[in-house]
Design a protein around this motif. Structure first.
Motif, short mmCIF file in Angstrom:
data_model
loop_
_atom_site.label_atom_id
_atom_site.label_comp_id
_atom_site.label_asym_id
_atom_site.label_seq_id
_atom_site.Cartn_x
_atom_site.Cartn_y
_atom_site.Cartn_z
N UNK A 19 23.14 4.44 38.57
CA UNK A 19 24.35 4.03 37.72
C UNK A 19 24.05 3.89 36.39
N UNK A 20 25.20 4.75 35.61
CA UNK A 20 25.03 4.34 34.27
C UNK A 20 25.18 3.07 33.68
N UNK A 21 24.27 2.61 32.84
CA UNK A 21 24.12 1.20 32.33
C UNK A 21 25.42 0.94 31.60
N UNK A 22 25.96 2.29 30.76
CA UNK A 22 27.03 1.76 29.89
C UNK A 22 28.56 1.86 30.49
N UNK A 23 28.57 3.20 31.37
CA UNK A 23 30.08 3.30 32.18
C UNK A 23 30.19 2.76 33.42
N UNK A 24 28.65 2.43 34.11
CA UNK A 24 28.71 2.01 35.49
C UNK A 24 29.20 3.04 36.67
N UNK A 25 29.27 4.49 35.93
CA UNK A 25 29.50 5.24 36.85
C UNK A 25 28.35 6.01 37.64
N UNK A 56 15.66 -7.29 40.94
CA UNK A 56 16.29 -7.89 42.00
C UNK A 56 16.88 -7.15 43.31
N UNK A 57 17.67 -6.16 43.14
CA UNK A 57 18.23 -5.28 44.11
C UNK A 57 17.59 -4.20 44.33
N UNK A 58 16.70 -3.85 43.35
CA UNK A 58 15.60 -2.59 43.60
C UNK A 58 16.55 -1.22 43.29
N UNK A 59 17.67 -1.37 42.49
CA UNK A 59 18.71 -0.22 42.54
C UNK A 59 18.37 0.49 41.17
N UNK A 60 18.74 1.71 41.13
CA UNK A 60 18.52 2.39 39.88
C UNK A 60 19.47 2.48 38.90
N UNK A 61 19.07 2.36 37.58
CA UNK A 61 20.07 2.79 36.57
C UNK A 61 19.58 3.34 35.25
N UNK A 62 20.37 3.98 34.63
CA UNK A 62 19.57 4.86 33.37
C UNK A 62 19.48 3.63 32.15
N UNK A 63 18.58 3.94 31.30
CA UNK A 63 18.28 3.01 30.29
C UNK A 63 17.77 3.62 29.04
N UNK A 64 17.97 3.30 28.00
CA UNK A 64 17.59 3.91 26.66
C UNK A 64 16.79 2.85 25.79
N UNK A 65 16.62 1.38 26.30
CA UNK A 65 15.80 0.53 25.45
C UNK A 65 14.39 0.81 25.29
N UNK A 66 14.17 -0.10 24.26
CA UNK A 66 12.54 -0.06 23.95
C UNK A 66 11.98 -1.05 25.27
N UNK A 67 10.65 -0.69 25.66
CA UNK A 67 9.85 -1.60 26.46
C UNK A 67 10.08 -3.06 26.01
#
Length: 117
Positions: free
Chosen positions: A10-16, A78-89
């Protein structure tokens, strides 16, 4: 024979939703493509049932999230599902699947779960 799969994210911003195409090369799952999709299409193709465990790396061809352009991704603790991310470590992020928040940490070893939408 090349082993390949699609993991839903899922897109972290749009949730699409979007799919990440992964190919296994020498024991490492390589992210080679990402594409926008609809939840109904993902379920029909069985993408929502995929799980990938082990070492994962991004290829130069990996275009990132098709919705916002983030070129990396996270797996929720928690849920182990995947989402995009552009943040720093070390940044605090919120999972668009379950709402859990936590700090990011770099990893190359994952247990990714598409999960049902």
């Amino acid at each position: 024979m090349l082993e390949a799969t699609v993991v839903m994210a899922r897109c972290q911003s749009s949730k699409k939703p979007f799919g990440i195409t992964m190919e296994k090369h020498g024991g490492v799952w390589k992210c080679v493509w990402a594409f926008a999709t609809r939840e109904a299409s993902a379920k029909k193709e069985g993408f929502d049932k995929e799980t990938v465990t082990g070492a994962i790396s991004l290829t130069e061809q990996y275009p990132g999230c098709p919705h916002c352009g983030n070129d990396t991704f996270c797996s929720c603790g928690s849920c182990k599902k995947v989402f995009c991310d552009g943040s720093e470590d070390g940044a605090t992020v919120v999972c668009p699947h379950c709402g859990n928040s936590g700090q990011t940490e770099e990893s190359t070893d994952f247990n990714l779960k598409s999960g049902s939408y």
